[in-house]
Design a protein around this motif. Sequence first.
Motif, PDB file in Angstrom:
ATOM      1  N   PRO A 131       0.824  -1.385  -0.149  1.00 38.55           N
ATOM      2  CA  PRO A 131       0.149  -0.140  -0.089  1.00 38.55           C
ATOM      3  C   PRO A 131       0.754   1.100   0.131  1.00 38.55           C
ATOM      4  O   PRO A 131       2.147   1.271   0.386  1.00 38.55           O
ATOM      5  N   LEU A 132       0.048   2.277  -0.664  1.00 38.89           N
ATOM      6  CA  LEU A 132       0.895   3.656  -0.396  1.00 38.89           C
ATOM      7  C   LEU A 132       0.023   4.685   0.267  1.00 38.89           C
ATOM      8  O   LEU A 132      -0.928   4.765  -0.328  1.00 38.89           O
ATOM      9  N   ILE A 133       0.456   4.971   1.278  1.00 35.83           N
ATOM     10  CA  ILE A 133      -0.031   6.352   2.050  1.00 35.83           C
ATOM     11  C   ILE A 133       0.657   7.501   1.912  1.00 35.83           C
ATOM     12  O   ILE A 133       1.858   7.279   1.682  1.00 35.83           O
ATOM     13  N   HIS A 134       0.111   8.462   1.497  1.00 37.42           N
ATOM     14  CA  HIS A 134       0.647   9.807   1.623  1.00 37.42           C
ATOM     15  C   HIS A 134       0.847  10.673   3.082  1.00 37.42           C
ATOM     16  O   HIS A 134      -0.271  10.712   3.741  1.00 37.42           O
ATOM     17  N   GLN A 135       1.894  11.024   3.442  1.00 36.09           N
ATOM     18  CA  GLN A 135       2.036  11.913   4.648  1.00 36.09           C
ATOM     19  C   GLN A 135       2.011  13.203   3.991  1.00 36.09           C
ATOM     20  O   GLN A 135       3.056  13.659   3.623  1.00 36.09           O
ATOM     21  N   HIS A 136       1.018  14.053   3.956  1.00 34.74           N
ATOM     22  CA  HIS A 136       0.832  15.308   3.318  1.00 34.74           C
ATOM     23  C   HIS A 136       0.469  16.410   4.141  1.00 34.74           C
ATOM     24  O   HIS A 136      -0.551  15.991   5.203  1.00 34.74           O
ATOM     25  N   ASN A 173       4.868  16.465   0.867  1.00 36.76           N
ATOM     26  CA  ASN A 173       4.331  15.081   0.744  1.00 36.76           C
ATOM     27  C   ASN A 173       5.219  14.110   0.872  1.00 36.76           C
ATOM     28  O   ASN A 173       6.095  13.981  -0.240  1.00 36.76           O
ATOM     29  N   ILE A 174       5.033  13.218   1.720  1.00 35.39           N
ATOM     30  CA  ILE A 174       6.189  12.366   2.018  1.00 35.39           C
ATOM     31  C   ILE A 174       5.311  10.823   1.905  1.00 35.39           C
ATOM     32  O   ILE A 174       4.309  10.611   2.233  1.00 35.39           O
ATOM     33  N   PRO A 175       5.798   9.880   0.972  1.00 36.93           N
ATOM     34  CA  PRO A 175       5.531   8.530   0.525  1.00 36.93           C
ATOM     35  C   PRO A 175       5.770   7.601   1.762  1.00 36.93           C
ATOM     36  O   PRO A 175       6.675   7.636   2.402  1.00 36.93           O
ATOM     37  N   MET A 176       4.656   6.926   2.088  1.00 38.67           N
ATOM     38  CA  MET A 176       4.801   5.909   3.376  1.00 38.67           C
ATOM     39  C   MET A 176       4.331   4.674   2.669  1.00 38.67           C
ATOM     40  O   MET A 176       3.324   4.202   2.321  1.00 38.67           O
ATOM     41  N   GLY A 198      15.568   5.808  -1.823  1.00 37.81           N
ATOM     42  CA  GLY A 198      15.916   4.634  -1.508  1.00 37.81           C
ATOM     43  C   GLY A 198      15.339   3.966  -0.259  1.00 37.81           C
ATOM     44  O   GLY A 198      15.533   2.801   0.171  1.00 37.81           O
ATOM     45  N   GLY A 199      14.153   4.376   0.103  1.00 35.43           N
ATOM     46  CA  GLY A 199      13.313   4.110   1.168  1.00 35.43           C
ATOM     47  C   GLY A 199      13.867   4.347   2.476  1.00 35.43           C
ATOM     48  O   GLY A 199      13.585   3.566   3.609  1.00 35.43           O
TER      49      GLY A 199
END
Length: 383
Positions: free
Chosen positions: A161-166, A252-255, A275-276
Motif C-alpha cells: 500500500p501507498l499512504i501519503h503523509q501530506h 508530501n512524504i510517501p509512506m 531509496g526507502g
Amino acid sequence: MKDKSLKYDYIIAGAGASGLLLAYRLSQDPFFSSKSILIVDKEKKKDNDRTWCYWESGVGPWDALLTKTWHSVYFGSATFSKTIAIAPYRYKMIRSAAFYELLWKEVDLNPQITFVAAEVEKVLEGDNQVQVMTPITTFYGAKLFTSIPNPETYKSQTKFPLIHQHFVGWFIETTSDTFDDSKATMMDFAIPQKGNTRFMYVLPLSKRKALIEYTLFSKSLLAYSDYEKAIAGYLTANNITDYTIVEKEQGNIPMTSFDFNTLNSKHILHIGTAGGWTKASTGYTFQNTVKKTKALQAFLKQDHDLRRFHKASKFRFYDLIFLDVLANHNGEGAALFSAMFKKAHIKTIFKFLDEESSYLEDLKIILSVPPKRFIQAFFKRLF
C-alpha cells in the motif's frame, strides 16, 4: 568546476539531505581522500525548504544547528490527552538552511569533490561503470548514489500500500504571549477526521512564534485551500486570532513498504526517500538518513557490490502490517495512535520507531494497540 575530468570514483546525483550528507561524510574520512567525487544537481540548496524534527537522547552531532529543542511532547485525542516528559530524550528541530550551509562549507573545501549544476536526464549502467547524462555532458562513475525520486516505482505496483503523509504548515507570530514553548505537540487529533487520519502538529519556537502544521496520513491529497482552512480553524478554536503568517511550507512524504532495494544494482544505490530511507510508518527521514549515510560510509570501505548494502529487518514487516491497517481503515488512525501513547512508555515508543527495540519491547508496542485489525492484516499477508 574544480576538476575537468569526466570520470569519477563516486557520483552523487541529488544534493538534498542524503546526497549532501553522504558527500560530507566521505569528505571527512581520510580513507576517501584519494577518491574523486562528483555531485550533480540543478542547484545548490541553501534555503529553508525543509524542517526536520527528531528525538535523540543526550548530545547529538547536529546540536549546534538546532533551532529549538523540547523536553516534553503533547499528544491529544478524544480518548487520551497528555503532556509527556521524554527524558533522557529531547525533541529537536533543524531548519535546512543551517544544515546545508554547514555541509557545503566543508564539502567545498575538499579538492576531490566537484559540484556541477545540471539536471540528470538519464542513467545507464555498464559492466564496470555508470553513465550519468546531463545537458552539459555525460559523466562516468564507478559508483552512483542517487536520491532522485521516481514515484512510479512504487505507484505502479499493488503489492504494497501507498499512504501519503501530506501537510501544509504556517509559521506564525502573535502580538502577545500565546504558546507554551516548553513542549511540542506531536499529534493533536482533536480535529475533524473526515474518514482519514488527520492531526495538527505544533512546534512553538517561542511564546509568540510557532509552526502550525495540518497533517494527514491518507491515500488522496487535498486542495491547498483545504489545508489552510483547517489551520485557520484550529487557531480560531484555540482562541488564536491575532497573528501574522511569516512563512509557509508544504510537503508530501510517501509512506510505503515497497522494497526499494529491488531498484539497486552492483554500481547504483538509491538513497534518501528514493531509496526507502523514510520510515514507512511515520514519515520521519532525518535520523534514518544520518544512520544510513554513516553505515554506507563504513560499507564502502569493505564491499563494492551496492546490492549488499541493504539489510533485511523485522521492522519492515511491522511497518508493512501497520500500513496495511492504515490503508484499509484510514479513519481509525487516531484510535490506534491513542492506544499506543496511552499504554506504552514513551521511551519504548521512541526505541521502536528508531528500530532499536528488543523483541520484548516490540511485544509491548504490539500489545498496546487494538489487536483486531492487526491480526486481520497479519494473516492476510501470511496467506
